[in-house]
Design an enzyme around this catalytic site. Sequence first.
Site, short mmCIF file in Angstrom:
data_model
loop_
_atom_site.label_atom_id
_atom_site.label_comp_id
_atom_site.label_asym_id
_atom_site.label_seq_id
_atom_site.Cartn_x
_atom_site.Cartn_y
_atom_site.Cartn_z
N GLY A 84 0.81 -1.21 0.00
CA GLY A 84 0.00 0.00 0.00
C GLY A 84 0.84 1.26 0.00
O GLY A 84 0.56 2.21 -0.74
N ASP A 85 1.88 1.28 0.83
CA ASP A 85 2.79 2.42 0.86
C ASP A 85 3.49 2.60 -0.48
O ASP A 85 3.64 3.72 -0.97
CB ASP A 85 3.85 2.21 1.95
CG ASP A 85 3.32 2.49 3.35
OD1 ASP A 85 2.58 3.47 3.52
OD2 ASP A 85 3.65 1.72 4.26
N SER A 86 3.93 1.49 -1.06
CA SER A 86 4.68 1.58 -2.31
C SER A 86 3.81 2.07 -3.46
O SER A 86 4.24 2.92 -4.26
CB SER A 86 5.28 0.21 -2.66
OG SER A 86 6.20 -0.19 -1.67
#
Length: 406
Positions: free
Chosen positions: A168-170
């Site tokens: 999700g962060d990436s």
Amino acid sequence: MSIRPLDGVRVLELGNYIAAPTAGRILGDFGAEVIKVERPKAGDELRNWRLYGGDTSMLYRTINRNKKSITLDLRTEAGRGIVLDLIRRCDVLLENFRPGMLEKWGLGPEVLNEANPDLVITRISAYGQTGPLSERPGFAAVAEAIGGLRELVGDPDRPPVRTGVSIGDSIAGIYAAFGTVMALFQRERRAESDTPVPLRERVIDVALNEAILSVMESLVPDYLAYGIQRERVGGRMEGIAPSNAYPCADGTSIIIGGNGDAIFQRYMAVIDRPDLATDPDLQDNAGRWRNRERLDAAIGEWTVRHTRDEALKLLDAAAIPCGPIYTAADIVADEQYRARNMIQSFTVDVGAPEPKAVGFPGIVPVIGEQSLPIRSVGPDLGEHTREVLSGLLGMSEAEIDALEAR
């Protein structure tokens, strides 16, 4: 190779953890000067995540490559003043604080815009800068659940699981980098006509949960159109068959995607199942999905009689999409990755008596046939503080000493 499309762009990164630093990493990979602001003494918490030796994790070194590190205390007036001085000399501000934090420090978009009317402000948060959930804190694990991904990951008879990386962060970081470049491009085009870009169009607002939702394909339309609630299907992909992981005789597993109509015919010939190739129930993907258990059983009976290499060789010869399931050791040894410069070596401190040569993943996408060279891995904490403050802001050594003392 000196291909640097973003050469001349300067980014001030106020982000921690993974999302905003991923965006900064991508911009830095392609030539932007990225100045990362970290807390004095502690720095970005990522420095200690998966730290197996030394004082800086390989995770931090990877995500913060091609950047400069300076230390400033944004809770102090002096620290915030230096941020504003730097903003006047930057093209982009990148941050992933909880919404309202920059405003609380007196560094909201309006203040930043006064300091630099051309500044692109890229903000990453759990739920975005607006809406009823905007002020709620959240990490990618929660965003992956709310964005619809977590419900589809894992086996149907077990609770949902997450992927082995902070996906999700990436994904949010990639969108943030893309949004930043779009805003810079728009700024350049407007400059040609002497039309400034209004502040609201220079604020890029990336929400973690929305970044996940955007890659969920037809999850929502399928529900609204047909009432379909997708469920976890393990190693399969909903509605696509046969496509799965299959065990081999040597204890390994391989991935085989034989779901195309023409591919399916060749696939069944390889595993010596002409009866399945001609079965009228298996002539289209919908039929194969209904009969997925029968197909997977037949394929598994074939793969388990062969080693990984034997099975892959036979499948490759018939042009069946397939591949091994790689570990880190497999990736490092792979000829394809080496041919495209996708593992690049740097000597870094790993906590041993001597520094060690360590391979880091290359720059994507490829320009000029090979991955561009990484200029530097993630810096030591505050490594560039004096260089930036003296070179960019013209501060004297005595002024920097006084700042550090405070």
